[in-house]
Write a protein that holds these residues in place. Structure first.
Motif, PDB file in Angstrom:
ATOM      1  N   ALA A  79      -6.036   2.488  -6.311  1.00 10.88           N
ATOM      2  CA  ALA A  79      -6.590   2.588  -4.959  1.00 10.88           C
ATOM      3  C   ALA A  79      -6.872   4.056  -4.654  1.00 10.88           C
ATOM      4  O   ALA A  79      -6.339   4.965  -5.304  1.00 10.88           O
ATOM      5  CB  ALA A  79      -5.627   2.008  -3.933  1.00 10.88           C
ATOM      6  N   THR A  80      -7.702   4.282  -3.644  1.00 16.07           N
ATOM      7  CA  THR A  80      -7.952   5.632  -3.154  1.00 16.07           C
ATOM      8  C   THR A  80      -7.050   5.902  -1.950  1.00 16.07           C
ATOM      9  O   THR A  80      -6.480   4.973  -1.365  1.00 16.07           O
ATOM     10  CB  THR A  80      -9.418   5.800  -2.733  1.00 16.07           C
ATOM     11  OG1 THR A  80      -9.666   4.949  -1.589  1.00 16.07           O
ATOM     12  CG2 THR A  80     -10.363   5.421  -3.865  1.00 16.07           C
ATOM     13  N   GLU A 106      -8.061   3.985   1.019  1.00 16.03           N
ATOM     14  CA  GLU A 106      -7.708   2.563   0.991  1.00 16.03           C
ATOM     15  C   GLU A 106      -6.237   2.308   1.319  1.00 16.03           C
ATOM     16  O   GLU A 106      -5.884   1.204   1.759  1.00 16.03           O
ATOM     17  CB  GLU A 106      -8.044   1.973  -0.384  1.00 16.03           C
ATOM     18  CG  GLU A 106      -9.536   1.882  -0.646  1.00 16.03           C
ATOM     19  CD  GLU A 106      -9.866   1.554  -2.088  1.00 16.03           C
ATOM     20  OE1 GLU A 106     -10.968   1.031  -2.344  1.00 16.03           O
ATOM     21  OE2 GLU A 106      -9.022   1.831  -2.978  1.00 16.03           O
ATOM     22  N   LYS A 111       0.853  -1.181   0.000  1.00 14.87           N
ATOM     23  CA  LYS A 111       0.000   0.000   0.000  1.00 14.87           C
ATOM     24  C   LYS A 111       0.889   1.231   0.000  1.00 14.87           C
ATOM     25  O   LYS A 111       1.882   1.281   0.725  1.00 14.87           O
ATOM     26  CB  LYS A 111      -0.910   0.019   1.240  1.00 14.87           C
ATOM     27  CG  LYS A 111      -1.961  -1.072   1.266  1.00 14.87           C
ATOM     28  CD  LYS A 111      -2.844  -0.905   2.490  1.00 14.87           C
ATOM     29  CE  LYS A 111      -3.963  -1.927   2.524  1.00 14.87           C
ATOM     30  NZ  LYS A 111      -4.858  -1.726   3.698  1.00 14.87           N
TER      31      LYS A 111
END
Length: 250
Positions: free
Chosen positions: A65-66, A69, A55
């Motif tokens: 992804a946001t 997230e 991430k």
């Protein structure tokens, strides 16, 4: 939600350290804080607790992804959007997107219900698309500068960029202030004091009252990936950054 970018078009002046320390001070005071590491060197990421490697900001840039997230908890009231070496390549691709200045403005749009302060650590590159995107989304920019020639030139260059951002993308952007790092009025380096006088003469009210003294407590805390209020609560570094945070809030 306030969005602050720590920026200077020169490395090694304390952008990452200041975002890290002010973020901890805000979180300790009960504010919900999101730290965004927008520098491929990932210095901010490396001085916070380890997070999941899959991430990070690169996934947001790649539209996989946001921010919600990929933001990961790194302490009470504190979250991180991490950086790694893949961000260098992602930023080069980002610069080819005509809408790149709006990256953070769009990504942060729905976070106000979750976060009170967003602090963005920007890269030092003078032509960084991520710095432009960060300033386009920000309410204020804070500038850490050392009392030396190259920092002085970097401040001038950054303020020119801020003016362009205000004219083209974000008329509400303000310079929150310029604060001196690795400096105190009691230091005996005469050349430093000359540069401080020169900066005060040129930038006047933009120079903040708080200065950050050089202190070994900072790298010691960062190596441990812990905040100053845990590792060195009475240190000059913690006292200085608490004072800087209060000046920012005021």
């Amino acid at each position: 939600m306030e969005i602050f970018t720590f920026a200077l078009r020169k490395g090694g002046t304390g952008k990452s350290t200041s975002a890290w320390a002010v973020g901890h001070c805000l979180a300790q005071a009960g504010h919900r804080v999101l730290l965004i590491d927008a520098d491929g060197q990932a210095n901010l990421t490396r001085c916070l607790p380890a997070v999941a490697p899959d991430k990070g900001l690169t996934r947001v840039i790649d539209h996989k992804a946001t921010l919600l997230e990929v933001m990961q908890p790194v302490g009470p009231n504190l979250w991180l959007v991490a950086a790694d070496e893949s961000l260098v390549v992602a930023e080069k691709g980002l610069g080819a997107d005509l809408a790149y200045p709006l990256l953070f403005k769009k990504a942060l749009k729905n976070l106000a219900a979750h976060i009170d302060y967003v602090l963005i650590d920007s890269p030092p590159s003078p032509n960084s698309p991520l710095t432009v995107a960060a300033l386009t989304a920000s309410t204020k920019v804070y500038v850490p500068a050392q009392p030396e020639l190259f920092s002085f030139d970097g401040v001038n260059s950054l303020l020119e960029l801020v003016t362009k951002i205000q004219d083209s993308y974000n008329p509400e952007l303000e310079v929150g202030g310029i604060f001196l790092t690795k400096y105190a009025a009691t230091y005996r380096k005469g050349l430093h004091h000359q540069f401080v006088k020169r900066m005060r003469d040129q930038f006047g009210p933009l120079i903040m009252h708080t200065t950050i003294r050089d202190n070994v407590a900072i790298p010691e805390a960062q190596v441990q990936r812990r905040p100053l209020h845990e590792t060195a609560p009475g240190s000059n570094a913690q006292l200085d950054y608490q004072a800087l945070t209060q000046e920012i809030l005021a």
